[in-house]
Design a protein around this motif. Structure first.
Motif: not given
Length: 280
Positions: A237-263
């Motif tokens: 959760w992001h709560t500074r100045e606006w409230v919403g859910a976030v998934l930063p790119g650096s937190r996406v898996t390095g497993d190429a086959r699993a990226q789409e499912a994670q997102v």
């Protein structure tokens, strides 16, 4: 035969935080495409005439179309190579390479291309009512190409179009997926009764996160203390100045086959949580 749907192209999470300069240059380059809407199309109250779509066949962010002498004309920008393209009825008829050119010189070349397509080149303007983040190209410096970073940004936009396109197809009330030239996010808006909504998108980076990140927000904006639901896919959760859910790119898996499912897992869980926050 029907066109083959675009497929997910793996990104490199370890590079997500190294894309800032390339992203800023691409943001300025995208204004050449937005300028077609500003210059030749009816101005909509929500600025939708200025937004862009991701065209996977061209690998480009492409404007809406205007009527030319020989067909429908659009302007796009291809992140790979940092090229502006003039498109007639879906086919590229002119390409303007930006690296080594300043904004003014590139705009003149685009005007020449539009004139050859029957548009009044004098109307083509980069004037806009919003400000972009500062970058040397705004002061007259030439664009320059960082092929590795620009290729990575192209993958982020292409993948986001796939992930958000699925949401737009499956969720009632979801809008077409478009790129908004002010914040430069690619997004869909899910509208609910009573003027409530949830926005889902990919921001390629901004003042909050210096890297691409997926987000889901809520309107009316909830209070920060309400954002407590567990999110799938590594979201937070992001709560500074606006409230919403976030998934930063650096937190996406390095497993190429699993990226789409994670997102997908993140977007689905975050939408469910943000819908609940607005009572939809």
């Amino acid at each position: 035969m029907p066109d083959t749907p675009p497929s997910w192209t793996p990104t490199a999470p370890d590079r997500a935080r190294s894309l800032v300069d390339a992203r800023l240059q691409l943001h300025y380059a995208a204004q050449f495409a937005t300028a077609l809407g500003i210059s030749y199309l009816h101005h909509e109250p929500d600025d939708s005439h200025t937004n862009l779509g991701w065209n996977p066949a061209l690998g480009a962010l492409v404007s809406h179309e205007a009527k030319g002498a020989r067909g429908r004309i659009a302007v796009g920008v291809q992140p790979r190579g940092l090229d502006v393209v003039v498109v007639r009825d879906g086919t590229v008829v002119r390409k303007v390479a930006l690296p080594g050119q300043a904004v003014a010189a590139a705009a003149d070349r685009i005007r020449d291309a539009l004139k050859s397509e029957g548009l009044d080149a004098r109307r083509y303007t980069l004037d806009r009512h919003y400000e972009l983040p500062p970058h040397p190209v705004a002061g007259g410096e030439a664009f320059r190409s960082d092929a590795t970073a620009l290729d990575e940004l192209a993958r982020w936009f292409g993948n986001a179009a796939i992930a958000l396109g699925r949401v737009a197809r499956e969720v009632n009330g979801a809008s077409e997926v478009r790129v908004w030239p002010h914040h430069f996010d690619i997004a869909t808006l899910v509208s609910h009764a009573g003027g409530k909504s949830n926005g889902l998108g990919l921001e390629p980076g901004d003042a909050y996160y210096g890297e691409p990140y997926f987000y889901v927000n809520a309107s009316p904006q909830p209070r920060a203390e309400q954002a407590t639901a567990t999110l799938a896919g590594g979201g937070s959760w992001h709560t500074r100045e606006w409230v919403g859910a976030v998934l930063p790119g650096s937190r996406v898996t390095g497993d190429a086959r699993a990226q789409e499912a994670q997102v997908a897992a993140f977007l689905d869980s975050a939408l469910a949580a943000c819908r609940a926050l607005v009572g939809a």
